[in-house]
Design a protein around this motif. Structure first.
Motif, short mmCIF file in Angstrom:
data_model
loop_
_atom_site.label_atom_id
_atom_site.label_comp_id
_atom_site.label_asym_id
_atom_site.label_seq_id
_atom_site.Cartn_x
_atom_site.Cartn_y
_atom_site.Cartn_z
N ALA A 1 5.05 0.10 -12.13
CA ALA A 1 5.43 0.87 -10.34
C ALA A 1 6.03 0.71 -9.77
O ALA A 1 6.93 0.94 -9.39
N VAL A 2 5.76 -0.66 -9.16
CA VAL A 2 6.18 -1.33 -7.80
C VAL A 2 7.18 -1.91 -8.59
O VAL A 2 7.91 -1.70 -7.99
N ARG A 3 7.55 -1.97 -9.94
CA ARG A 3 9.47 -2.34 -9.70
C ARG A 3 9.77 -1.34 -9.87
O ARG A 3 11.21 -1.54 -8.90
N LYS B 1 0.86 -0.65 -13.06
CA LYS B 1 0.78 -0.88 -11.94
C LYS B 1 1.88 -1.68 -10.99
O LYS B 1 2.41 -1.43 -10.77
N ALA B 2 2.23 -3.04 -12.41
CA ALA B 2 3.38 -3.86 -12.06
C ALA B 2 4.37 -2.95 -12.19
O ALA B 2 5.63 -3.98 -11.44
N ALA C 1 9.19 1.75 -7.94
CA ALA C 1 9.55 1.65 -6.47
C ALA C 1 9.93 0.38 -5.60
O ALA C 1 11.42 1.22 -4.20
N ARG C 2 10.76 -0.66 -6.25
CA ARG C 2 11.35 -1.80 -4.82
C ARG C 2 12.74 -1.21 -5.55
O ARG C 2 13.70 -1.83 -4.66
N GLU D 1 14.39 2.08 -3.67
CA GLU D 1 14.46 1.54 -2.06
C GLU D 1 14.95 0.16 -1.93
O GLU D 1 16.27 0.63 -1.29
#
Length: 68
Positions: free
Chosen positions: A50-52, A47-48, A54-55, A58
């Motif tokens: 995936a967040v990285r 999950k971490a 996505a950021r 962006e």
């Protein structure tokens, strides 16, 4: 996986092999498999990541749109 050794240059072939293994993610997987990882830890790690991702995506979008 196959690496060709040219002119008995084993050092160059070894570098090519290491580069291929790195690109395939073999080293990363070996590191992860050294110790047992609880399923909850695996979920948190993924999950971490995936967040990285996505950021980062962006940020790249913002840079691209801001440059126009």
């Amino acid at each position: 996986m196959q690496i060709l050794v040219r002119e008995n240059n084993v050092d160059q072939a070894l570098r090519a092999l290491k580069k291929k293994l790195q690109r395939e993610g073999v080293y990363r997987e070996m590191k992860l498999r050294r110790h047992f990882e609880k399923p909850s830890e695996k979920r948190a790690r993924e999950k971490a990541a995936a967040v990285r991702r996505a950021r980062k995506l962006e940020r790249k979008r913002q840079e691209r749109d801001g440059a126009k």
